[in-house]
Design a protein around this motif. Structure first.
Motif, short mmCIF file in Angstrom:
data_model
loop_
_atom_site.label_atom_id
_atom_site.label_comp_id
_atom_site.label_asym_id
_atom_site.label_seq_id
_atom_site.Cartn_x
_atom_site.Cartn_y
_atom_site.Cartn_z
N ALA A 148 3.32 -1.85 1.80
CA ALA A 148 4.08 -0.60 1.94
C ALA A 148 5.46 -0.71 1.32
N ARG A 149 6.08 -1.88 1.43
CA ARG A 149 7.42 -2.07 0.85
C ARG A 149 7.37 -1.96 -0.66
N ALA A 176 6.68 1.74 -1.62
CA ALA A 176 7.86 2.58 -1.41
C ALA A 176 8.92 2.33 -2.48
N SER A 208 4.85 7.29 1.36
CA SER A 208 4.24 5.99 1.08
C SER A 208 3.94 5.24 2.38
N VAL A 209 4.83 5.34 3.38
CA VAL A 209 4.58 4.71 4.68
C VAL A 209 3.41 5.38 5.36
N GLY A 220 10.19 1.92 3.45
CA GLY A 220 9.17 0.93 3.11
C GLY A 220 9.57 -0.46 3.52
#
Length: 408
Positions: free
Chosen positions: A44-45, A48, A240-241, A365
């Motif tokens: 996720a990071r 993002a 995105s999260v 993210g």
């Protein structure tokens, strides 16, 4: 007159619809891009960060407005920029379709999507300027804005279903082909239907417009509006999260996630219609606190996901509440623009919104991945939801500094 109004409404609505499908950070290719990154091992990071950087061109909208206003290209202030943007986006999307993307080609994907994002951002600013010019001459600015907003979310309605299907079936590159063809259509629309006289020399209103811009930048009221917009749009709970959580811990399929995006669009369209019915009947002093309430509600609506529960009403209400609050902020931004420099100042305020969104997407993210390691997926999501709602509440402090003339 009526025929002309219908014609320009269809033209601007078509542009808005195609932009809604083609825009890489929110359009048809967004979910396929997420699915490619996920298949390449991105968390996720990473996703993002990719999305936040990809949205960078939206933070430079005032620059595009100044170029279009004061630097004619091939004798035109609007038409030439639209044509160049359409050509660039078309070539990049078609190149992505033809180019085989091997696992881990994240940098190649980013570079190939960055230019279409830039091109569509430029065309968005230019179309806003054309809309203001056309709308003021025909006294239909509000109608054209409503048409464009509705067309944009109608595109989102389709991209949710279509993007989910392409991701589920691993046909992501078909999305690039579709966007390339549609951007080619905007080139034809620009050539044959955009009417603009040639700008043989710099506009005579340039000096007065520059003085107006300088006065606006010195205005405490404009800075207060900018502060409010930045705080309201700073929401670390990003798309995105949400995608990572729904397709990860909730084990939702790509198609199912795409359907939630479409349901959000349905709610947003309903918000656009209803806001147009009551916005002029209520003072901005009432609407602005309401925008904060709607913004908080759009975030906390996702709280059932913490317990692993998902229902269609969540996406519907989230889309309705977010768009209601967003329409109020757009209305405030429009009221804050001086007439002689409305295009550039409005672009500046929208750049503030986009900067806040991109920055909060990256922060969200990063925080989600950190919380995921410490408290698990549900705990991380809960912390992010509460934090995002708290940031939205902080925009209340900016309301108290707004000029009184904007609150009527």
């Amino acid at each position: 007159m009526r025929r002309q109004v219908v014609g320009v409404s269809i033209l601007f609505g078509t542009f808005a619809f195609i932009q809604g499908i083609g825009e890489p950070t929110t359009g048809l290719t967004t979910q396929p891009t997420f699915s490619l990154l996920k298949a390449w091992g991105c968390d996720a990071r990473d996703t993002a960060t990719f999305l936040a950087l990809l949205g960078g061109p939206w933070c430079l909208k005032p620059l595009y407005g100044l170029l279009s206003d004061f630097v004619p290209l091939a004798g035109y202030r609007r038409k030439s920029y639209l044509a160049v943007a359409a050509i660039a986006a078309t070539l990049c999307f078609l190149g992505l379709y033809a180019l085989p993307l091997s696992a881990g080609a994240r940098n190649v994907l980013f570079a190939a999507l960055f230019l279409p994002t830039l091109a569509i951002t430029v065309s968005d600013v230019v179309l806003d300027a054309l809309l203001i010019e056309t709308g003021q001459s025909l006294s239909i600015t509000g109608r054209l804005q409503s048409v464009c907003a509705g067309a944009g979310y109608a595109a989102t309605l389709l991209t949710g279903v279509w993007g989910g299907a392409l991701s589920e079936e691993h046909h992501q590159q078909l999305g690039f082909l579709a966007c390339g063809l549609l951007m080619g259509l905007t080139l034809l629309l620009t050539i044959f239907y955009v009417r603009e006289p040639r700008a043989e020399k710099r506009p005579t209103t340039g000096p007065s417009a520059g003085q107006t811009l300088l006065a606006a930048f010195r205005s405490p009221g404009l800075w207060a509006v900018s502060s409010f917009l930045f705080a309201w749009h700073f929401n670390p709970f990003s798309q995105s999260v949400l995608y990572s959580y729904m397709t990860g811990p909730l084990e939702m399929s790509e198609k199912a996630y795409g359907h939630t995006v479409s349901l959000m669009a349905v709610g947003a369209i309903a918000a656009c219609v209803t806001y147009g019915l009551y916005c002029r009947r209520l003072p901005m002093a009432w609407l602005l606190p309401g925008s904060i309430v709607w913004g908080v509600a759009s975030t906390l609506t996702y709280w059932p996901l913490v317990q692993g529960n998902n229902a269609p009403w969540i996406s519907l209400f989230a889309g309705f509440s977010y768009m209601t609050g967003s329409m109020i902020t757009l209305d405030l931004a429009a009221r804050a623009c001086p007439l002689q420099a409305a295009g550039t100042v409005f672009a500046l305020l929208m750049a503030v919104c986009n900067l806040s969104t991109s920055l909060s997407t990256w922060v969200g993210g990063y925080c989600y991945e950190e919380c995921l390691q410490a408290w698990g997926a549900s705990g991380g999501l809960a912390i992010l939801l509460v934090t995002s709602a708290a940031f939205t509440l902080c925009s209340w402090f900016a309301i108290r500094r707004l000029p009184r003339e904007l609150l009527v």
